[in-house]
Design an enzyme around this catalytic site. Sequence first.
Site, short mmCIF file in Angstrom:
data_model
loop_
_atom_site.label_atom_id
_atom_site.label_comp_id
_atom_site.label_asym_id
_atom_site.label_seq_id
_atom_site.Cartn_x
_atom_site.Cartn_y
_atom_site.Cartn_z
N ILE A 59 0.78 -1.26 0.02
CA ILE A 59 0.04 -0.09 -0.03
C ILE A 59 0.85 1.23 0.01
O ILE A 59 2.00 1.34 0.79
CB ILE A 59 -0.84 -0.16 1.14
CG1 ILE A 59 -1.76 1.20 1.49
CG2 ILE A 59 -0.42 -0.38 2.44
CD1 ILE A 59 -3.00 1.18 2.47
N SER A 60 0.68 2.25 -0.82
CA SER A 60 1.47 3.05 -1.04
C SER A 60 1.69 4.07 -0.03
O SER A 60 0.84 4.22 1.15
CB SER A 60 1.07 4.10 -2.42
OG SER A 60 0.88 3.22 -3.51
#
Length: 222
Positions: A59-60
Amino acid sequence: MSQDSRKIRLIMDLRNQGVTDTAVLSAIEKMPREVFVEEAFLDQAYANQALPINCGQTISQPLIVGLMTQGLQVGNRHKVLEVGTGSGYQAAILSKLARRVYTIERHRDLLAQAEKRFTKLNIRNITSMAGDGYKGWPAQAPFDRILVTAAARIVPPELVAQLSDQGGIMVLPVGESGDVNQEVIRVRKDGTTYHSERMFPVRFVPLVQGLPEYKSATRRRE
Ligand code: SAH
């Protein structure tokens, strides 16, 4: 420290690092990132860092989500394509800014998890599909905005073709995987011409062409 105060600190951090668009900051502030991270990382849900999710993906980092979303200049009438659903967090942020979001993920397990999160949060303007996003989503094209959240070696031509020719904007990381020199690029398309500009350096997981092989009990062998 409570999740709420961690979240307030994160928003201040994003603002200090260049995320100044109030609509983007407010979408990030309202979205519970803890719903999108794995249980083992719950206490880091509001740390300004990327976190591991299933299938070896991430997840960025919130700062990157903020800067890319801001750079995309999303309007509330826009139809947006995201390539690389992952946890679903970026799509959920886009869903608060756009009219409709289409998102594609090549790992169907990740997609199934993300879809559960959209339902849980009662988000109704996201349409998702398992598939190879390198080819875009031709049946739904053209898109006003396209956001790619995995690094391509070149700007994928099919995605440029599916971008609106009336001021369409695409934001994507470009560069070799694992390369420290990846850069986020913004492509603007008008008529048949388009031009691109460099935004900032970044490090993303690679955009992989084709679909992963799933071991299937029903697969026949010759
Ligand atoms: N936007 C995500 C970040 C996910 S990381 C989030 O908010 O959590 C990038 C994702 O892109 C990974 O899940 C990876 O499986 C996916 N991906 C890589 N190549 C792809 C392709 N060709 N088509 C669709 N998804 C792809």
